[in-house]
Design an enzyme around this catalytic site. Structure first.
Site, short mmCIF file in Angstrom:
data_model
loop_
_atom_site.label_atom_id
_atom_site.label_comp_id
_atom_site.label_asym_id
_atom_site.label_seq_id
_atom_site.Cartn_x
_atom_site.Cartn_y
_atom_site.Cartn_z
N LYS A 116 -8.33 65.01 65.33
CA LYS A 116 -8.18 65.89 64.16
C LYS A 116 -7.92 65.06 62.90
O LYS A 116 -8.41 65.40 61.83
CB LYS A 116 -7.02 66.87 64.38
N GLU A 200 0.75 69.05 58.29
CA GLU A 200 0.00 69.87 57.34
C GLU A 200 0.91 70.84 56.66
O GLU A 200 1.89 71.30 57.25
CB GLU A 200 -1.03 70.71 58.11
N ARG A 292 -19.52 72.29 70.03
CA ARG A 292 -20.07 72.95 71.23
C ARG A 292 -20.35 74.40 70.87
O ARG A 292 -20.07 74.84 69.77
CB ARG A 292 -19.04 72.90 72.34
P1 ADP Z 1 -6.19 74.01 68.36
O1 ADP Z 1 -7.31 73.02 68.26
O2 ADP Z 1 -5.05 73.51 69.19
O3 ADP Z 1 -6.65 75.39 68.73
P2 ADP Z 1 -6.22 74.44 65.49
O4 ADP Z 1 -6.07 73.30 64.58
O5 ADP Z 1 -7.61 74.97 65.72
O6 ADP Z 1 -5.55 74.09 66.89
O7 ADP Z 1 -5.29 75.64 65.03
C1 ADP Z 1 -5.13 76.78 65.80
C2 ADP Z 1 -4.53 77.91 65.00
O8 ADP Z 1 -3.26 77.51 64.44
C3 ADP Z 1 -5.34 78.35 63.79
O9 ADP Z 1 -6.35 79.25 64.12
C4 ADP Z 1 -4.26 78.96 62.91
O10 ADP Z 1 -3.91 80.25 63.39
C5 ADP Z 1 -3.07 78.08 63.15
N1 ADP Z 1 -2.97 77.01 62.13
C6 ADP Z 1 -3.53 75.79 62.19
N2 ADP Z 1 -3.26 75.07 61.09
C7 ADP Z 1 -2.51 75.85 60.29
C8 ADP Z 1 -1.88 75.67 59.00
N3 ADP Z 1 -1.97 74.53 58.31
N4 ADP Z 1 -1.17 76.71 58.48
C9 ADP Z 1 -1.05 77.86 59.18
N5 ADP Z 1 -1.59 78.08 60.38
C10 ADP Z 1 -2.31 77.10 60.95
#
Ligand code: ADP
Length: 665
Positions: A116, A200, A292
Site C-alpha cells: 500500500k 493516514e 484482479r
Molecule cells: P483492506 O485492503 O484491508 O481492505 P483498505 O485500505 O481497502 O483496507 O480499507 C478498507 C476500508 O477501511 C475502506 O473501505 C474504508 O471503509 C476504511 N478506510 C480506509 N482508509 C481510511 C481512511 N483514511 N479514513 C477513513 N476510513 C478509511
C-alpha cells in the site's frame, strides 16, 4: 481465443468463470481440495484435478500443484478468480515462465500495487490524489508518531501489506498511539508476516467508491464506472451498488479518469479496481488498487450490460478492449448483497454447517444469484463462509431496492446461521433507501438494523405452532388409516375427549427459548395461547406448503423439516424452531437404554452427573444447534448410568448421548 482454461479457485467465483467460458465454447478445468470433491465448481467444469488437502495453504495456494494441473490437462491459461493466488506476482511470473497465460495483469503491475505504501508513492508521482498521510520507509515508533502528530488526530494505521481490513487501527488521540501501533503491528505480522505501517488522516464520514478499469496490451484503457461499497462491517463490504448514488457526472468522470491514470502508471492489463475514499465535499482520495476481478463485479456487469470475465479472456488472449469509453454507458441500477454464514448478532462471527435446506430466489433479468453451493453442501472452516451473492437490477435505485428486499425474503436457507435477516433489516432502513451512505452506516444505524420485533416473532411462532398441529393431525390420520377402525375418534390428534374442550399442549424451542403453547380446537380453527400472546389459527398443510390463516390473515408459508429441526419462511422473515419432546418414552419408545441426539449440534450443558437419580421429565443434558437449545429429558424415573459427551462436544444427530436405566415396573 483459448481452447481450454484452468480456474485456480473454488466456490462461486470458479462457477461464475466456468459459466462464461462455457458460453464462449472454451473448455474448463477445475482444481479441488479434499474438502471440495463434490463441490459445484467441480461438477460444472469439463475436467477437474485434485490438488491437495483441505487447508488452502496445501491446495488452492499451492502454485506448483496448480501449474502442474494446467500442464497435465493442456490448459493454455489460468484464471485465478479473487483471493488465493490472484494477486500473487510470483505466481503470475511462474505462469509466464511455464508458457501459460495468467488471466490478469503482468507480474510487475501486481507487485507495484502489492504494498500500500509503495503504491501510494507511485500514485503521488502520477498525480492521483491521496489521503494525506505518511508512506515512508522509516518505521520507528517516533517517526510514525511524529507523522500522526503532524497531521492531527484521528489517524488510521494501516499495514502496508494489508488486506481484508487486518492490521488496521483508528487512533483518536496521541495518548492511544503506542498501544494501537503495537496491536496493528501484531495483527499485520500474524496475517502478512510483515508489520510495516503507514499512517493516514482518518476521514470521519467517507464513502468507499471504487472504479472498475480495464486495459489491453495495445494501449487501450477504459473505466466501467463506479460502485459504492460504503456499507461495511469490520471494514469489509456487505452491500455494493452501481452506480454510486448521487455522484455528479463531473465527479464521476474525474474519478474515472484518475483511475485510468493510476492503471496506466503501472502498465496495467486486464480487469482492475481503483478504490477511493470520497469525502463529504466531493474530494476523493486514492486508497488502493486491486489487481484482479472483484467480488462485486456483477453490479458493474448489470449496469453496463457487459460480461467482465469475457473481457478478461479476450484481453488475456491479446485482443483489444471490446468497447471504447464513449461506447460505454450506465443503464439502471444494481445492488449486490453478500450472503454469509455468519452471526450478525454476535459480532458477525463466521459460522459453519450443512445447508440442510437451500432455495434461492428465481433468477430473471432482474435477479441473479452467483453461488458455489447446493443444498446438502457444507460451509466448512477451511474457506470463506460466503454462501452466495445476490444481485438485482432495475431501471432506478428505488425499484432495484424493492427487488432486493423481495429477493432476500425469497432466499431460504436452513442448517446454518446466515446474515439474511441482517441484510434485510439493513436495506429496509429509511436511511439506506435515502442513500445516506458512508462507511459508518452500520454503526450509526445499529438500533434500526438490530431492532427486536416482538410482534413479528409472536406471529411467526403462531405459524410454527399451526404447522406442528397440522403435522400431528396428518400423522394421526396416517396412523388411523392403517387400523381396523379408521374413523374412531380415539385416533384424532385434536386432543378430543368426551365431554371436554379438546386441548393440546406442546413446547417449542424458539431462539433458545422454550415456550409452552396451548391450543384449543374450535371447529376447524385453534385458539392458541402462549406467553407471546393469543391467536386464532387455521390452515392446511401440503408437503412443505402451509396455507395458513392467522387472526384472519391468510398467507402461504414454506416450512421444511431437517436434521436441525424446522425452518419456516414467510414474508416477514424466517423462523427456525424445534419441538421439545417432553413426553419421550411415554408412548411406544423404549425407556431403558440410550437417549439419542435429535440433531447435529453441540452439548452446551449437563444438568446432572453420571449416576444421578432423576424423575421423568427432568432435563439431563442441553444441546444446541442453529442457535437453538434442545433439552434432553428423562423418559421415565430412573438413573442416568453414563453420559458419553461433555460440554462443548460436537455430536452427530442420532448419536447415543447417555445410558439411561429406568426404574423397574
Ligand atoms: P483492506 O485492503 O484491508 O481492505 P483498505 O485500505 O481497502 O483496507 O480499507 C478498507 C476500508 O477501511 C475502506 O473501505 C474504508 O471503509 C476504511 N478506510 C480506509 N482508509 C481510511 C481512511 N483514511 N479514513 C477513513 N476510513 C478509511
Amino acid at each position: 481465443m483459448f481452447d481450454k482454461i484452468l480456474i485456480a479457485n473454488r466456490g462461486e467465483i470458479a462457477c461464475r468463470v466456468i459459466r462464461t467460458a462455457r458460453r464462449l465454447g472454451i473448455h474448463t478445468v477445475a482444481v479441488y481440495s479434499d474438502a471440495d470433491q463434490h463441490a459445484l465448481h467441480v461438477a460444472l467444469a469439463d475436467e477437474a484435478v485434485h490438488i491437495g488437502p483441505a487447508p488452502a495453504r496445501e491446495s488452492y495456494l499451492k502454485a506448483a500443484a496448480i501449474l502442474d494441473a494446467a500442464r497435465r490437462t493442456g490448459a493454455q491459461a489460468i484464471h485465478p478468480g479473487y483471493g488465493f493466488l490472484s494477486e500473487n506476482a510470483a505466481f503470475a511470473a511462474a505462469c509466464r515462465k511455464a508458457g501459460i497465460v495468467f488471466i490478469g495483469p503482468p507480474p510487475d503491475a501486481i507487485a507495484a500495487m502489492g504494498s500500500k505504501s509503495a503504491a501510494k508513492r507511485l500514485m503521488e508521482t502520477a498525480g492521483v490524489p491521496l489521503v494525506p498521510g505518511y508512506h515512508g520507509e522509516e518505521q520507528s515508533e517516533a517517526a510514525l508518531r511524529g507523522a500522526a502528530d503532524a497531521m492531527g488526530y484521528p489517524v488510521l494505521l494501516k499495514a502496508t501489506a494489508g488486506g481484508g481490513g487486518k492490521g488496521m487501527r483508528v487512533v483518536t488521540s496521541a495518548g492511544e498511539f503506542s498501544e494501537a501501533l503495537a496491536a496493528a503491528r501484531r495483527e499485520a505480522q500474524n496475517s502478512f508476516g510483515d508489520d510495516a505501517m503507514l499512517v493516514e488522516k482518518y476521514l470521519t464520514r467517507p464513502r468507499h467508491v471504487e472504479i472498475q478499469v480495464f486495459c489491453d496490451r495495445h494501449g487501450g484503457a477504459v473505466y466501467l464506472f463506479d460502485r459504492d461499497c460504503s456499507v461495511q462491517r469490520r471494514h469489509q463490504k456487505v452491500i455494493e451498488e452501481a452506480p454510486a448514488p448521487g455522484l455528479s457526472p463531473i465527479v464521476r468522470a474525474q474519478m474515472g479518469e484518475a483511475a485510468v491514470t493510476a492503471a496506466r502508471a503501472i502498465g496495467y492489463e486486464g480487469a482492475g479496481t481503483v478504490e477511493f475514499l470520497l469525502d463529504t465535499d466531493d474530494s476523493f482520495y486514492f486508497m488502493e488498487m486491486n489487481t484482479r476481478l472483484q467480488v462485486e463485479h456483477p453490479v458493474t456487469e448489470m449496469i453496463t450490460g457487459q460480461d467482465l470475465v469475457e473481457w478478461q479472456l479476450r484481453v488475456a488472449a491479446g485482443a483489444p478492449l471490446p468497447l471504447a469509453q464513449n461506447q460505454l454507458e450506465i443503464r439502471g441500477h444494481a445492488f449486490e448483497a453478500r450472503l454469509y454464514a455468519e452471526d450478525a448478532d454476535n459480532d458477525f462471527l463466521p459460522a459453519t454447517g450443512t445447508l440442510a435446506f437451500l432455495q434461492p430466489p428465481e433468477e430473471s433479468d432482474h435477479v441473479r444469484v452467483d453461488t458455489g453451493v447446493l443444498q446438502g453442501d457444507s460451509i466448512s472452516v477451511h474457506y470463506d463462509p460466503m454462501i452466495a451473492k445476490l444481485i438485482v437490477w432495475d431501471e432506478d435505485r428505488d425499484r432495484a431496492l424493492t427487488r432486493l428486499a423481495r429477493a432476500l425474503r425469497d432466499y431460504r436457507i436452513a442448517g446454518t446461521v446466515t446474515n439474511i435477516e441482517f441484510l434485510y433489516n439493513l436495506i429496509t432502513t429509511p436511511a439506506f433507501r435515502a442513500a445516506e451512505l458512508d462507511t459508518g452506516f452500520i454503526e450509526r444505524h445499529r438500533d434500526a438494523i438490530f431492532r427486536r420485533r416482538p410482534d413479528t416473532d409472536a406471529r411467526l411462532a403462531a405459524l410454527a405452532a399451526l404447522y406442528l398441529l397440522l403435522r400431528r393431525e396428518q400423522a394421526a390420520g396416517e396412523f388411523a388409516a392403517t387400523t381396523s377402525d379408521p374413523w374412531s375418534p380415539w385416533h384424532s390428534a385434536h386432543g378430543w375427549r368426551c365431554n371436554d374442550a379438546p386441548v393440546q399442549q406442546f413446547h417449542l424451542l424458539l431462539d433458545g427459548r422454550e415456550i409452552l403453547f396451548t391450543a384449543t380446537a374450535d371447529g376447524n380453527r385453534h385458539q392458541l395461547h402462549s406467553e407471546l400472546g393469543r391467536a386464532v389459527i387455521a390452515g392446511t398443510l401440503a408437503g412443505s406448503e402451509l396455507h395458513a390463516s392467522l387472526d384472519g390473515h391468510r398467507q402461504l408459508v414454506t416450512v421444511t423439516a431437517h436434521d436441525g429441526g424446522y425452518s419456516l419462511f414467510t414474508r416477514d422473515g424466517a423462523l427456525h424452531f424445534n419441538e421439545v419432546r417432553t413426553d419421550a418414552g411415554a408412548g411406544e419408545e423404549d425407556t431403558t437404554g440410550g437417549l439419542t441426539a435429535p440433531m447435529n449440534g453441540t452439548v452446551t450443558a449437563l444438568r446432572v452427573e453420571a449416576g444421578a437419580r432423576v424423575a421423568k421429565g427432568d432435563p439431563i443434558l442441553i444441546m444446541e444447534a442453529m442457535k437453538m437449545e434442545h433439552s434432553i429429558r428423562a423418559p421415565a424415573d430412573g438413573v442416568v448410568a453414563e453420559i458419553f459427551y461433555g460440554v462443548g462436544d460436537l455430536v452427530d444427530g442420532g448419536a447415543e448421548l447417555v445410558r439411561f436405566e429406568a426404574d423397574a415396573g
